[in-house]
Design an enzyme around this catalytic site. Sequence first.
Site, PDB file in Angstrom:
ATOM      1  N   PHE A   8       0.829  -1.204   0.000  1.00  0.00           N
ATOM      2  CA  PHE A   8       0.000   0.000   0.000  1.00  0.00           C
ATOM      3  C   PHE A   8       0.860   1.249   0.000  1.00  0.00           C
ATOM      4  O   PHE A   8       1.743   1.414   0.848  1.00  0.00           O
ATOM      5  CB  PHE A   8      -0.900   0.042   1.242  1.00  0.00           C
ATOM      6  CG  PHE A   8      -2.094  -0.861   1.173  1.00  0.00           C
ATOM      7  CD1 PHE A   8      -3.237  -0.477   0.483  1.00  0.00           C
ATOM      8  CD2 PHE A   8      -2.070  -2.087   1.807  1.00  0.00           C
ATOM      9  CE1 PHE A   8      -4.345  -1.310   0.425  1.00  0.00           C
ATOM     10  CE2 PHE A   8      -3.172  -2.933   1.757  1.00  0.00           C
ATOM     11  CZ  PHE A   8      -4.313  -2.537   1.075  1.00  0.00           C
ATOM     12  N   ASP A   9       0.581   2.141  -0.935  1.00  0.00           N
ATOM     13  CA  ASP A   9       1.098   3.493  -0.818  1.00  0.00           C
ATOM     14  C   ASP A   9       0.476   4.119   0.423  1.00  0.00           C
ATOM     15  O   ASP A   9      -0.573   3.665   0.901  1.00  0.00           O
ATOM     16  CB  ASP A   9       0.720   4.287  -2.077  1.00  0.00           C
ATOM     17  CG  ASP A   9       1.127   5.735  -2.002  1.00  0.00           C
ATOM     18  OD1 ASP A   9       2.283   6.001  -1.650  1.00  0.00           O
ATOM     19  OD2 ASP A   9       0.278   6.603  -2.272  1.00  0.00           O
ATOM     20  N   PHE A  10       1.103   5.155   0.959  1.00  0.00           N
ATOM     21  CA  PHE A  10       0.571   5.780   2.175  1.00  0.00           C
ATOM     22  C   PHE A  10      -0.270   7.013   1.870  1.00  0.00           C
ATOM     23  O   PHE A  10      -1.460   7.048   2.151  1.00  0.00           O
ATOM     24  CB  PHE A  10       1.717   6.133   3.128  1.00  0.00           C
ATOM     25  CG  PHE A  10       1.252   6.589   4.490  1.00  0.00           C
ATOM     26  CD1 PHE A  10       0.587   5.724   5.339  1.00  0.00           C
ATOM     27  CD2 PHE A  10       1.487   7.890   4.922  1.00  0.00           C
ATOM     28  CE1 PHE A  10       0.147   6.137   6.599  1.00  0.00           C
ATOM     29  CE2 PHE A  10       1.063   8.319   6.169  1.00  0.00           C
ATOM     30  CZ  PHE A  10       0.380   7.438   7.014  1.00  0.00           C
TER      31      PHE A  10
END
Length: 227
Positions: A8-10
């Site tokens: 997951f990107d943040f």
Amino acid sequence: MKEGTILFDFDDTLVDFKAAETYAFYKLIDCYNFNASPQDFNFFTKVNQQHWQDFQKGELSKDEVLSQRFERFFESYNINVDGQQADSIFRDALANAPLTYFDNMLNTLKELSRKFDLYIVTNGVLETQERRIAKFALKDLFDGVFVSEQTGYQKPMPEFFDYVFDKIGECRRSNTMIVGDSLSSDILGGINANIKTCWFNPRHQINDTNIEANVTINHFEELLVTI
């Protein structure tokens, strides 16, 4: 054994980055007695994004991005600032900004964690991102965090993902998906890494690039039926 791995990107994936950026921007301009409008904030975001895109393309160093983005912005208003000082103020405010979550994200993550190993993969400054992620409500659901400054590379560089898989196991690559909001960073990075890609597009942006994700979702809970 779990069914697979999700990276997951943040920012603008797990948390609403625009909310944090807005908070930090107005904290910054208060320090310079500058009465900014929403249009000024929009101009800043364009300047900021362009500098990070140039960084991703290798045209600017990280230090140049961090200072020059503020110098460029304030120059447009005939205000001279110390770019490094402005960056320090901005990043401290960014780290202190309250986290805002997208609808149904937290419940969706809880469900996903039962079937998948979860990791955070984010570009940015290590110290700032660590402070922000430490406040994340469900940080304990993640098996690890990878920040570009820590890896020595940034998304979409394939070396960033090579670093990740070297740490979590190369055998995971064939059964991994990346979820992120950025076509040029997350989705292109996933393509470069030969993993499945999911474009999270909560603001219904138009894709005017030639970068195509395997899956596109507008609402976080759609992950439960697309993976």
